[in-house]
Design a protein around this motif. Structure first.
Motif, PDB file in Angstrom:
ATOM      1  N   ARG A 140      -1.915 -12.952  -0.081  1.00 27.84           N
ATOM      2  CA  ARG A 140      -2.118 -13.188  -1.514  1.00 27.84           C
ATOM      3  C   ARG A 140      -3.025 -12.120  -2.121  1.00 27.84           C
ATOM      4  O   ARG A 140      -3.395 -12.198  -3.277  1.00 27.84           O
ATOM      5  CB  ARG A 140      -2.733 -14.577  -1.718  1.00 27.84           C
ATOM      6  CG  ARG A 140      -1.713 -15.718  -1.511  1.00 27.84           C
ATOM      7  CD  ARG A 140      -2.251 -17.012  -2.128  1.00 27.84           C
ATOM      8  NE  ARG A 140      -3.440 -17.472  -1.440  1.00 27.84           N
ATOM      9  CZ  ARG A 140      -3.443 -18.353  -0.443  1.00 27.84           C
ATOM     10  NH1 ARG A 140      -2.284 -18.887  -0.028  1.00 27.84           N
ATOM     11  NH2 ARG A 140      -4.562 -18.712   0.123  1.00 27.84           N
ATOM     12  N   LYS A 180      -1.149  -2.755  -1.160  1.00 27.69           N
ATOM     13  CA  LYS A 180      -0.388  -3.100  -2.385  1.00 27.69           C
ATOM     14  C   LYS A 180       0.351  -1.887  -2.920  1.00 27.69           C
ATOM     15  O   LYS A 180      -0.043  -0.753  -2.707  1.00 27.69           O
ATOM     16  CB  LYS A 180      -1.359  -3.613  -3.448  1.00 27.69           C
ATOM     17  CG  LYS A 180      -2.136  -4.859  -3.012  1.00 27.69           C
ATOM     18  CD  LYS A 180      -3.115  -5.263  -4.099  1.00 27.69           C
ATOM     19  CE  LYS A 180      -3.930  -6.482  -3.667  1.00 27.69           C
ATOM     20  NZ  LYS A 180      -4.890  -6.856  -4.711  1.00 27.69           N
ATOM     21  N   ARG A 204       2.554  -1.936  -8.455  1.00 22.36           N
ATOM     22  CA  ARG A 204       2.520  -3.122  -9.326  1.00 22.36           C
ATOM     23  C   ARG A 204       1.451  -4.113  -8.877  1.00 22.36           C
ATOM     24  O   ARG A 204       1.212  -5.103  -9.524  1.00 22.36           O
ATOM     25  CB  ARG A 204       3.902  -3.823  -9.293  1.00 22.36           C
ATOM     26  CG  ARG A 204       5.010  -2.985  -9.956  1.00 22.36           C
ATOM     27  CD  ARG A 204       6.232  -3.869 -10.165  1.00 22.36           C
ATOM     28  NE  ARG A 204       6.674  -4.498  -8.922  1.00 22.36           N
ATOM     29  CZ  ARG A 204       7.534  -3.961  -8.091  1.00 22.36           C
ATOM     30  NH1 ARG A 204       8.057  -2.768  -8.332  1.00 22.36           N
ATOM     31  NH2 ARG A 204       7.870  -4.618  -6.988  1.00 22.36           N
ATOM     32  N   ASP A 251       1.541  -5.626  -5.916  1.00 22.59           N
ATOM     33  CA  ASP A 251       2.091  -6.611  -4.989  1.00 22.59           C
ATOM     34  C   ASP A 251       1.775  -6.192  -3.562  1.00 22.59           C
ATOM     35  O   ASP A 251       1.777  -5.006  -3.217  1.00 22.59           O
ATOM     36  CB  ASP A 251       3.610  -6.701  -5.162  1.00 22.59           C
ATOM     37  CG  ASP A 251       4.018  -7.192  -6.559  1.00 22.59           C
ATOM     38  OD1 ASP A 251       3.239  -8.032  -7.078  1.00 22.59           O
ATOM     39  OD2 ASP A 251       5.054  -6.764  -7.033  1.00 22.59           O
TER      40      ASP A 251
END
Length: 551
Positions: free
Chosen positions: A14, A38, A41, A43
């Motif tokens: 997360r 990540k 973006r 993510d």
């Protein structure tokens, strides 16, 4: 490895960086990081898993913690031990000239532990004035050169109370020999010292009580008591003994005055060897013994119990004894009485009686002569005497009138003891000269008075001075009476026999007829046959004097 859990992976996915620490308790020594990777973006497209091995570091920490804990425990135990044992420790640093005290050191001195620096002057302030100088000098000397010191002394606490302590100190030097530091302990032994003093007090009290009871017993017993040190020669034979301690009854029981500290050879050089041998045996072997024995020089019998006392090499014995001289004399007297009675019973001849009495009496008394004089018409007649083989006989006839002083004494019935004839004034000079010629230098003289008349005299004599005893005089009086009685009986029987012979001669010479007399000899009964005369009762003295007067 310290593997992450499912939850920890979800957190990292997360976008959260997850740290998993190493834990030594579960033996997971790796630190783990989950770092999300990540894209532009934001993510999470992957996870970076980093692991750091901290095994060696954590094991070292664990060992350090363990050592620290052990050191802490050791300090705790040391403090508790010092408190329980009341032993404080201290140290002096030569470079800083400071003194470190443990907590117990403060408490022993009556102070609260505070860790403040202690100086030598402060240490000295707790010492009593009478010990201060000596202890200070020793401590300063120990600071100058390495060594070990142990001191027993007192301290005065901050509250003024006194304590007894033992101070053990050792100083240490470097390679150059200079003292670098000094370490030591201080042990509070006040309770021990107080207990020792109380024990000593109790011991002294018990000793005093024991001594008091011993002295009471020692001073009250009728029996004699003494302690003796026996002396031996180089060959190991006992040769003498010394009276170390004597009871108050000792003098009465022995006749020895001021006996304590005196040697027996000085008191009685010719004491019987039996005493030295017996006491020597007890001193050497430790074997107790009981016995009864006579001392010729001291003239006494004793019943003795001898026993070992003191250290084995001390050769000291205790002797409990009782003077039994009187008992032995009584036994000897009784045996003599019985023996004399048995010896006299069958005798009917007066001279034989005198011979027996004088011989037995001379032996009993240990005299040189013994004789009995019958007195007739104021004349002493000695028919038989007993004497040593080398002495002349004193048998003979002695008119008493030629010795006025002696005659007066014997007629008065007074027993006489003359201990030293050459020196006496109690007898006539001519009698004294006669005695000296006959080697009689001492005597017992016992007159026998019957019906107010002098009937006999009993003599015991010695060729040297002799201190005759009261008991000997009493026995001599008894023998004198017994001798007179036996001699008188023999004389009466002899007269009776002669009278009977005269009577028989008279009867047989004047008649062929024989008679039997009545019981009182006043009536005569005619008998038939000469053989019947033997049945006639013997005449008594009164009848003989009446009917057959002596020619």
């Amino acid at each position: 490895m310290n593997d992450p859990s499912y939850g920890e992976i979800r957190r990292a996915l997360r976008g959260e960086t997850v740290f998993i620490p190493a834990t030594a308790e579960r033996e997971k020594y790796f630190e783990t990081y989950l770092i999300p990777i990540k894209n532009q973006r934001g993510d999470v497209i992957s996870l970076l898993w980093l692991a750091h091995d901290r095994r060696a570091e954590m094991q070292l920490q664990a060992e350090q913690q363990k050592a620290q804990q052990e050191l802490k425990e050791e300090h705790r135990r040391l403090k508790e031990a010092q408190a329980i044992g009341q032993v404080g420790s201290f140290e002096w640093n030569a470079e800083t000239d400071t003194i470190y005290w443990s907590n117990e050191m403060y408490r022993i001195h009556g102070l609260e532990p505070n860790g403040e620096i202690i100086t030598l002057d402060q240490v000295m302030s707790f010492l009593p004035p009478d010990e201060l100088h000596e202890i200070r000098e020793k401590l300063l000397r120990l600071r100058e050169e390495p060594g070990i010191l142990s001191l027993h002394h007192r301290i005065i606490r901050a509250d003024g109370e006194e304590r007894f302590v033992v101070r053990n100190i050792q100083s240490f030097a470097d390679e150059s020999g200079s003292v670098t530091h000094l370490s030591g302990t201080l042990h509070n032994i006040t309770e021990q010292k107080t207990a020792e003093q109380e024990l000593l007090r109790l011991k002294d009290e018990l000793t005093s009580q024991a001594i008091r009871k011993y002295e009471e017993l020692f001073n009250s017993i009728d029996q004699g008591f003494c302690t003796i040190d026996v002396a031996f020669n180089e060959s190991g034979a006992p040769v003498d003994y010394k009276f170390v301690e004597v009871s108050p009854s000792f003098e009465n029981q022995t006749g020895i005055v001021n006996g304590a500290g005196r040697w027996m050879r000085d008191i009685a050089p010719d004491q019987d060897e039996f005493w030295f041998e017996t006491y020597g045996h007890v001193a050497l072997t430790g074997e107790s013994c009981r016995f009864e024995h006579f001392s010729r020089p001291l003239g006494r019998w004793w019943s003795v119990y001898a026993f070992k006392i003191g250290a084995p090499d001390q050769r000291r014995i205790g002797v409990l004894f009782n003077d039994i001289t009187e008992r032995k004399q009584n036994e000897k007297c009784q045996a003599f009485r019985l023996g004399l009675s048995d010896a006299l019973r069958p005798l009917t001849n007066a001279v034989a009686i005198q011979k027996t009495v004088t011989a037995m009496a001379m032996e009993y008394f240990g005299a040189d002569r013994c004789y009995y004089a019958e007195v007739e018409d104021n004349t002493a007649i000695i028919r038989r005497d007993a004497s040593r083989p080398d002495l002349p006989s004193v048998s003979g006839v002695y008119p008493l009138a030629q010795f006025p002083l002696f005659q007066k004494a014997v007629h008065a019935g007074e027993p006489t003891i003359i201990e030293n004839i050459p020196a006496t004034t109690l007898i006539d000079e001519n009698l004294k000269e006669q005695c000296i010629q006959l080697q009689i230098l001492s005597y017992i003289c016992v007159p026998v008075i019957k019906n107010g008349e002098l009937s006999g005299i009993f003599f015991l004599t010695q060729t040297e001075s002799r201190a005759w005893t009261t008991a000997e005089l009493e026995m001599a009086e008894e023998i004198a009476e017994q001798t007179w009685s036996a001699v008188a009986r023999a004389r009466a029987e002899e007269r009776l026999r002669k009278s009977e012979e005269r009577f028989r001669s008279l009867v047989t010479a004047t008649s062929d007829v024989f008679y039997k007399m009545s019981g009182d000899w006043t009536v005569m009964y005619r008998l038939e046959g000469r053989d019947l005369l033997v049945n006639t009762d013997a005449p008594n003295d009164a009848w003989i004097k009446t009917y057959i007067p002596e020619s």
